[in-house]
Design a protein around this motif. Structure first.
Motif, PDB file in Angstrom:
ATOM      1  N   ARG A   1      47.960  15.335  75.820  1.00  0.00           N
ATOM      2  CA  ARG A   1      48.779  16.126  76.740  1.00  0.00           C
ATOM      3  C   ARG A   1      50.202  16.353  76.239  1.00  0.00           C
ATOM      4  O   ARG A   1      51.144  16.462  77.017  1.00  0.00           O
ATOM      5  CB  ARG A   1      48.765  15.529  78.143  1.00  0.00           C
ATOM      6  CG  ARG A   1      47.338  15.557  78.726  1.00  0.00           C
ATOM      7  CD  ARG A   1      47.238  15.361  80.172  1.00  0.00           C
ATOM      8  NE  ARG A   1      47.985  16.392  80.900  1.00  0.00           N
ATOM      9  CZ  ARG A   1      48.226  16.308  82.194  1.00  0.00           C
ATOM     10  NH1 ARG A   1      47.793  15.296  82.890  1.00  0.00           N
ATOM     11  NH2 ARG A   1      48.903  17.254  82.810  1.00  0.00           N
ATOM     12  N   LEU A   2      50.328  16.434  74.923  1.00  0.00           N
ATOM     13  CA  LEU A   2      51.594  16.814  74.315  1.00  0.00           C
ATOM     14  C   LEU A   2      51.696  18.328  74.199  1.00  0.00           C
ATOM     15  O   LEU A   2      52.787  18.865  74.013  1.00  0.00           O
ATOM     16  CB  LEU A   2      51.742  16.174  72.929  1.00  0.00           C
ATOM     17  CG  LEU A   2      51.865  14.654  72.937  1.00  0.00           C
ATOM     18  CD1 LEU A   2      51.744  14.107  71.530  1.00  0.00           C
ATOM     19  CD2 LEU A   2      53.195  14.250  73.559  1.00  0.00           C
ATOM     20  N   ALA A   3      50.559  19.008  74.300  1.00  0.00           N
ATOM     21  CA  ALA A   3      50.493  20.468  74.246  1.00  0.00           C
ATOM     22  C   ALA A   3      49.490  20.946  75.274  1.00  0.00           C
ATOM     23  O   ALA A   3      48.483  20.279  75.523  1.00  0.00           O
ATOM     24  CB  ALA A   3      50.080  20.936  72.851  1.00  0.00           C
ATOM     25  N   ALA A   4      49.763  22.099  75.863  1.00  0.00           N
ATOM     26  CA  ALA A   4      48.818  22.703  76.801  1.00  0.00           C
ATOM     27  C   ALA A   4      47.714  23.423  76.048  1.00  0.00           C
ATOM     28  O   ALA A   4      46.571  23.461  76.482  1.00  0.00           O
ATOM     29  CB  ALA A   4      49.542  23.680  77.718  1.00  0.00           C
ATOM     30  N   CYS A   5      48.073  23.982  74.901  1.00  0.00           N
ATOM     31  CA  CYS A   5      47.157  24.822  74.135  1.00  0.00           C
ATOM     32  C   CYS A   5      47.630  24.859  72.686  1.00  0.00           C
ATOM     33  O   CYS A   5      48.834  24.875  72.433  1.00  0.00           O
ATOM     34  CB  CYS A   5      47.166  26.226  74.727  1.00  0.00           C
ATOM     35  SG  CYS A   5      46.213  27.444  73.810  1.00  0.00           S
ATOM     36  N   VAL A   6      46.670  24.862  71.777  1.00  0.00           N
ATOM     37  CA  VAL A   6      46.984  25.069  70.363  1.00  0.00           C
ATOM     38  C   VAL A   6      46.060  26.164  69.853  1.00  0.00           C
ATOM     39  O   VAL A   6      44.840  26.033  69.923  1.00  0.00           O
ATOM     40  CB  VAL A   6      46.789  23.783  69.524  1.00  0.00           C
ATOM     41  CG1 VAL A   6      47.071  24.065  68.051  1.00  0.00           C
ATOM     42  CG2 VAL A   6      47.664  22.649  70.041  1.00  0.00           C
ATOM     43  N   ASN A   7      46.642  27.249  69.368  1.00  0.00           N
ATOM     44  CA  ASN A   7      45.855  28.301  68.726  1.00  0.00           C
ATOM     45  C   ASN A   7      45.767  27.984  67.246  1.00  0.00           C
ATOM     46  O   ASN A   7      46.786  27.742  66.597  1.00  0.00           O
ATOM     47  CB  ASN A   7      46.503  29.671  68.893  1.00  0.00           C
ATOM     48  CG  ASN A   7      46.640  30.076  70.334  1.00  0.00           C
ATOM     49  OD1 ASN A   7      47.747  30.215  70.824  1.00  0.00           O
ATOM     50  ND2 ASN A   7      45.533  30.255  71.018  1.00  0.00           N
TER      51      ASN A   7
ATOM     52  N   THR B   1      54.040  24.062  74.398  1.00  0.00           N
ATOM     53  CA  THR B   1      54.432  22.809  75.023  1.00  0.00           C
ATOM     54  C   THR B   1      55.691  23.019  75.844  1.00  0.00           C
ATOM     55  O   THR B   1      56.177  24.144  75.973  1.00  0.00           O
ATOM     56  CB  THR B   1      54.630  21.706  73.960  1.00  0.00           C
ATOM     57  OG1 THR B   1      54.747  20.441  74.614  1.00  0.00           O
ATOM     58  CG2 THR B   1      55.839  21.968  73.074  1.00  0.00           C
ATOM     59  N   ARG B   2      56.204  21.932  76.369  1.00  0.00           N
ATOM     60  CA  ARG B   2      57.462  21.953  77.113  1.00  0.00           C
ATOM     61  C   ARG B   2      58.579  21.420  76.230  1.00  0.00           C
ATOM     62  O   ARG B   2      58.372  20.543  75.399  1.00  0.00           O
ATOM     63  CB  ARG B   2      57.361  21.059  78.363  1.00  0.00           C
ATOM     64  CG  ARG B   2      56.718  21.729  79.505  1.00  0.00           C
ATOM     65  CD  ARG B   2      56.956  21.060  80.845  1.00  0.00           C
ATOM     66  NE  ARG B   2      57.266  19.652  80.832  1.00  0.00           N
ATOM     67  CZ  ARG B   2      56.636  18.749  81.577  1.00  0.00           C
ATOM     68  NH1 ARG B   2      55.658  19.101  82.379  1.00  0.00           N
ATOM     69  NH2 ARG B   2      56.996  17.491  81.536  1.00  0.00           N
ATOM     70  N   ARG B   3      59.752  21.922  76.476  1.00  0.00           N
ATOM     71  CA  ARG B   3      60.943  21.519  75.731  1.00  0.00           C
ATOM     72  C   ARG B   3      61.168  20.001  75.804  1.00  0.00           C
ATOM     73  O   ARG B   3      61.464  19.366  74.805  1.00  0.00           O
ATOM     74  CB  ARG B   3      62.155  22.267  76.274  1.00  0.00           C
ATOM     75  CG  ARG B   3      63.446  22.036  75.553  1.00  0.00           C
ATOM     76  CD  ARG B   3      64.578  22.785  76.243  1.00  0.00           C
ATOM     77  NE  ARG B   3      64.291  24.193  76.422  1.00  0.00           N
ATOM     78  CZ  ARG B   3      64.696  25.158  75.604  1.00  0.00           C
ATOM     79  NH1 ARG B   3      65.432  24.871  74.559  1.00  0.00           N
ATOM     80  NH2 ARG B   3      64.392  26.414  75.840  1.00  0.00           N
ATOM     81  N   ASP B   4      60.998  19.405  76.979  1.00  0.00           N
ATOM     82  CA  ASP B   4      61.255  17.969  77.113  1.00  0.00           C
ATOM     83  C   ASP B   4      60.193  17.106  76.430  1.00  0.00           C
ATOM     84  O   ASP B   4      60.426  15.935  76.172  1.00  0.00           O
ATOM     85  CB  ASP B   4      61.428  17.566  78.583  1.00  0.00           C
ATOM     86  CG  ASP B   4      60.193  17.817  79.435  1.00  0.00           C
ATOM     87  OD1 ASP B   4      59.287  18.567  79.012  1.00  0.00           O
ATOM     88  OD2 ASP B   4      60.136  17.269  80.542  1.00  0.00           O
ATOM     89  N   ALA B   5      59.032  17.672  76.120  1.00  0.00           N
ATOM     90  CA  ALA B   5      57.985  16.938  75.405  1.00  0.00           C
ATOM     91  C   ALA B   5      58.096  17.121  73.896  1.00  0.00           C
ATOM     92  O   ALA B   5      57.401  16.436  73.138  1.00  0.00           O
ATOM     93  CB  ALA B   5      56.613  17.386  75.889  1.00  0.00           C
ATOM     94  N   TYR B   6      58.962  18.028  73.443  1.00  0.00           N
ATOM     95  CA  TYR B   6      59.049  18.329  72.020  1.00  0.00           C
ATOM     96  C   TYR B   6      59.316  17.103  71.142  1.00  0.00           C
ATOM     97  O   TYR B   6      58.645  16.944  70.114  1.00  0.00           O
ATOM     98  CB  TYR B   6      60.098  19.424  71.728  1.00  0.00           C
ATOM     99  CG  TYR B   6      60.220  19.646  70.250  1.00  0.00           C
ATOM    100  CD1 TYR B   6      59.324  20.464  69.579  1.00  0.00           C
ATOM    101  CD2 TYR B   6      61.185  18.981  69.497  1.00  0.00           C
ATOM    102  CE1 TYR B   6      59.388  20.623  68.204  1.00  0.00           C
ATOM    103  CE2 TYR B   6      61.256  19.138  68.130  1.00  0.00           C
ATOM    104  CZ  TYR B   6      60.360  19.958  67.485  1.00  0.00           C
ATOM    105  OH  TYR B   6      60.419  20.096  66.132  1.00  0.00           O
TER     106      TYR B   6
END
Length: 116
Positions: A33-39, A66-71
Motif C-alpha cells: 500500500r505504498l502505491a495505489a497503482c503501478v503501470n 502514490t501520495r506525497r506523504d507516502a513518498y
C-alpha cells in the motif's frame, strides 16, 4: 482530505532493467500500500551517462501513483527492491485530475501514520 486531492498525489517514474523486475517491484509497492497503482509500460531504449561512459540499455518504465506523504517510504522501499546502484526515482506533482480517481489514489495508499 482537502478539497483538492491533486495536492496530495504524485506520479513516480522509475525504470526497471526487465519485465520480471518491473512486475516484482509493482506487486510489492501495491501490496504494501505504498502505491495505489503501478503501470508497467512497454520496454524503451535508454541512453545515459554512467561512470564516464555512454551506456545503452533496454528498460521497462514504471508509472507509480502514490501520495506525497507516502513518498519517503516508497522511495526507500523502491531503492531496496531495485537492482541498480542508482535507480531513477523521480516524482512529479499532480496538478489536476479526475477528483474521484485522485481520491481513490489517496485512499488506497497508507502513509506511515495510518493503520493498514
Amino acid at each position: 482530505m482537502n478539497s483538492f486531492p491533486s495536492d496530495e498525489c504524485v506520479i513516480v517514474v522509475c525504470n526497471a532493467p526487465d519485465a520480471e523486475t518491473a512486475g516484482r517491484i509493482a506487486e510489492a509497492l501495491v501490496g504494501e500500500r505504498l502505491a495505489a497503482c503501478v503501470n508497467i509500460l512497454a520496454p524503451c531504449r535508454s541512453v545515459y551517462l554512467w561512470q564516464g561512459a555512454v551506456e545503452r540499455s533496454e528498460e521497462v518504465p514504471l508509472l507509480i501513483k502514490t501520495r506525497r506523504d507516502a513518498y519517503p517510504r516508497l522511495e526507500a522501499r523502491l531503492q531496496a527492491l531495485h537492482p541498480y546502484e542508482v535507480p531513477e526515482i523521480v516524482a512529479w506533482p499532480l496538478v489536476m485530475g479526475l477528483p474521484s480517481y485522485l481520491t481513490w489514489v489517496s485512499d488506497s495508499v497508507v502513509s506511515s501514520g495510518e493503520a493498514g
